[in-house]
Enzyme design. Structure first.
Site, short mmCIF file in Angstrom:
data_model
loop_
_atom_site.label_atom_id
_atom_site.label_comp_id
_atom_site.label_asym_id
_atom_site.label_seq_id
_atom_site.Cartn_x
_atom_site.Cartn_y
_atom_site.Cartn_z
N HIS A 155 45.67 64.04 4.26
CA HIS A 155 46.75 64.61 5.06
C HIS A 155 46.27 65.79 5.88
CE1 HIS A 155 49.79 62.30 2.67
NE2 HIS A 155 50.10 62.09 3.93
N ARG A 212 51.26 41.02 32.26
CA ARG A 212 50.73 40.08 33.25
C ARG A 212 50.22 38.85 32.51
NH1 ARG A 212 45.76 41.74 36.98
NH2 ARG A 212 44.53 41.53 35.10
N GLU A 238 47.92 40.20 45.71
CA GLU A 238 46.46 40.38 45.69
C GLU A 238 45.76 39.58 46.77
OE1 GLU A 238 45.03 40.81 41.25
OE2 GLU A 238 46.43 39.14 41.37
N ASN A 297 42.57 46.04 43.87
CA ASN A 297 41.16 45.70 43.63
C ASN A 297 40.85 44.34 44.25
OD1 ASN A 297 41.54 47.90 41.97
ND2 ASN A 297 41.62 46.71 40.10
N ASP A 298 41.72 43.38 43.96
CA ASP A 298 41.50 42.05 44.53
C ASP A 298 41.93 41.97 45.98
OD1 ASP A 298 40.18 40.40 42.67
OD2 ASP A 298 41.95 40.42 41.39
N ARG A 348 33.94 41.93 44.84
CA ARG A 348 34.06 43.22 44.16
C ARG A 348 33.02 43.39 43.06
NH1 ARG A 348 39.82 42.48 40.77
NH2 ARG A 348 39.07 44.04 39.33
N CYS A 406 49.31 48.58 41.06
CA CYS A 406 48.64 48.72 39.77
C CYS A 406 47.12 48.62 39.90
CB CYS A 406 49.17 47.72 38.75
SG CYS A 406 48.84 46.02 39.18
C1 PEP Z 1 43.78 44.24 40.91
O1 PEP Z 1 43.23 43.24 41.33
O2 PEP Z 1 43.93 45.27 41.59
C2 PEP Z 1 44.30 44.28 39.53
C3 PEP Z 1 45.06 45.27 39.11
O3 PEP Z 1 43.93 43.28 38.70
P1 PEP Z 1 42.47 43.15 38.05
O4 PEP Z 1 41.71 44.41 38.38
O5 PEP Z 1 42.68 42.95 36.61
O6 PEP Z 1 41.94 41.96 38.74
MG MG Z 2 43.38 41.36 40.27
#
Ligand code: PEP
Ligand code: MG
Length: 548
Positions: free
Chosen positions: A188, A331, A430, A453-454, A464, A501
């Site tokens: 604890h 997702r 995306e 990102n995509d 990428r 996101c």
């Molecule tokens: C993205 O593509 O921006 C995304 C959030 O998904 P991931 O990076 O998992 O492809």
């Molecule tokens: Mg993605």
């Protein structure tokens, strides 16, 4: 400089002087008594006194470390009232005509040993609690005050072991860190150290001699090391680390519980991106408003075979429950391209990023998709869950998905299983195709979340994963920024809300721009939430628009 290693039970850096804490352990003498009934009354009074002390400690701990941290004193109160313990003490007094101190001391030792012999590490950790209450009872019987800890300046407390009651009685403002020779990570004391936000190291072979008092030390709770009389370069290095830590803590403390609202009153939701349930602790610690992206494919990537419905259900349920009524956007699996699981037996592809991935797998292998949808829908009965579909390129795809979801809902209805009938459905934006169809797509769903990102990869035609192209991968590309505006406008026109996101969501140089565009939500990794909240609160959107 002396460097010692131990088990770090709480991260952080502490720099200061050492103060050796010594218990004034009481030696108990066995004495014969003639009036055993009077001895039992003495024991009963001592128990009452101990219970009152523990109540006061509980109240103090609730104020300082909250109910969870204080629970140990409730457990101690229960131990004071434990029938087996009481029977044993009274039995020894009655059968051997000995004083209560000695009966308590022998019982305490026997119970402590019993816990120490247990296999389960958690129960072994309880031996320290038994010792603690035994000492308290003996103090109450003999009228001796329990050992205290006093210091004028904040210090690094070094001890053989620390009982929870000793830990909580110490003045929190005077402790920089705990370092103990003994003590388990399950004790604890370590739990309290964690709730008190104090770096702590246990199982560290530190000397407890008086000449340790006042010596300078650095406790590094990240690497589990204690540096005694640190060299100047180590001291300088650790001071820098400490400054960074303090900055982070300050930020955390100041911004926890605050609104994500700009100077001119515009609100935005700030959610967290997670990959598994282990991330939840950080999500809570950083005060996320919800989960904006649970990358469920990590469940698949961590398995040797398709994860079963129940296995997935338990995970989603845990996330939903942990977040209480806050939104959790799960997702559906985004497998393929760089995220490969052998048991999917996906064909080798010339251009995997442009290949069979994400929703395309779900639509071609609906049995896998349906298993996941069942698990997510069932979990929606335990919180505020939403479902999000990745890599969408057309309205037709969304219509197909919605048909499949409706079919799964009908199955669950037929089975009488609970789920949230109004569960929100959303899509990731995306692909450039989805951007161009934003308004039409928005009419079909409740929300969008932009995967920058995509979207950057597919808009700029840059893989990428290819490091040699890093210099060309520009998420600030004006073409992309135009797209981001088109997306949010399309979403709102079509009646959906929109968030981001992808990694760009936490780019603080764009926060004002995202607010100006009208984004409703940004979902970022947990550690970025509070810096982002700070940025939002410092932004004046109308001023920004005027100056643009
Ligand atoms: C993205 O593509 O921006 C995304 C959030 O998904 P991931 O990076 O998992 O492809
Ligand atoms: Mg993605």
């Amino acid at each position: 400089m002396l460097v010692l290693e131990g088990k770090a039970v709480f991260e952080g850096i502490a720099i200061g002087k050492i103060s050796v804490y010594k218990k004034n352990e009481q030696s108990v003498k066995e004495e014969k008594v003639t009036d055993t009934a009077a001895e039992i009354i003495r024991y009963e009074n001592a128990r009452k006194m101990a219970a009152d002390q523990l109540q006061a400690l509980y109240d103090k701990a609730v104020k300082e470390v909250g109910e969870d941290g204080a629970a140990v004193f409730e457990a101690h109160q229960m131990m004071v009232e434990d029938g087996d313990y009481i029977d044993s003490v009274e039995n020894i007094i009655n059968s051997e005509s000995v004083n209560a101190e000695s009966a308590v001391s022998r019982t305490g030792e026997e119970f402590r040993q019993m816990f120490l012999d247990m296999e389960d590490e958690y129960f072994r950790g309880r031996a320290a609690d038994v010792k603690d209450i035994t000492e308290r009872l003996i103090s109450c019987l003999s009228g001796a005050a329990k050992a205290g800890f006093m210091s004028d300046e904040p210090v690094i407390v070094v001890a053989d072991d620390l009982a929870p009651s000793e830990t909580v009685q110490m003045d929190k403002d005077k402790i920089l860190s705990f370092v103990t020779v003994h003590g388990s990570a399950n004790s604890h004391t370590s739990i309290l150290a964690k709730t008190m936000n104090i770096p702590a190291i246990m199982g560290c072979p530190v000397s407890l001699e008086d000449d340790m008092n006042g010596r300078m030390a650095v406790v590094d709770g990240f690497e589990g090391k204690v540096y005694i009389d640190p060299d100047p370069d180590i001291l300088a290095l650790k001071k820098k680390l400490l400054e960074k830590e303090l900055e982070k803590k300050e930020l955390l403390e100041k911004l926890k519980g605050k609104d994500n609202v700009t100077l001119d009153g515009q609100r935005i939701d700030i959610y967290a991106n997670i990959g598994n349930t282990k991330d939840l602790e950080l999500v809570l610690k950083n005060d996320a408003g919800g989960i904006g992206l649970f990358r469920s494919e990590f469940i698949y990537l961590g398995s040797d075979d398709y994860p079963a419905e129940d296995e997935q259900f338990e995970i989603y349920k845990k996330v939903a429950e942990t977040m209480g009524g806050k939104k959790v956007i799960i997702r559906t699996l985004d497998i393929g391209a760089d995220k490969q699981a052998a048991y999917f037996n996906l064909p080798a592809e010339e251009n995997p990023a442009l290949g069979l991935r994400a929703i395309r797998i779900c639509l071609t292998r609906p049995e896998i998709f349906k298993t996941q949808l069942r698990a997510i829908l069932r979990a929606s009965a335990f919180g505020k869950v939403a479902i999000m579909f990745p890599m969408i390129i057309s309205v037709d795809e969304v219509k197909k998905i919605k048909e499949i979801v409706a079919g799964v809902k009908a199955e669950l209805d037929a089975e009488g299983r609970a789920y949230d009938k109004d569960i929100e459905l959303g899509i990731m934006i995306e692909t450039p195709a989805a951007v161009m169809l934003a308004e039409e797509l928005a009419a079909e769903v409740d929300f969008f979340s932009v995967g920058t990102n995509d979207l950057t990869q597919y808009t700029l035609a840059i893989d990428r994963q290819n490091q040699t192209l890093d210099a060309f991968y520009d998420p600030h590309h004006p073409g992309l920024l135009k797209m981001l505006k088109m997306i949010v406008d399309g979403a709102h026109k079509g009646g959906a809300w929109a968030g981001i996101c992808g990694e760009l969501g936490s780019d603080l140089t764009l926060t004002a721009e995202f607010l100006a565009m009208g984004y409703d939500e940004l979902s970022v990794s947990p550690g970025r939430i509070l810096p982002l909240r700070k940025k939002v609160r410092e932004t004046n959107v109308s001023e920004y628009i005027k100056e643009k």
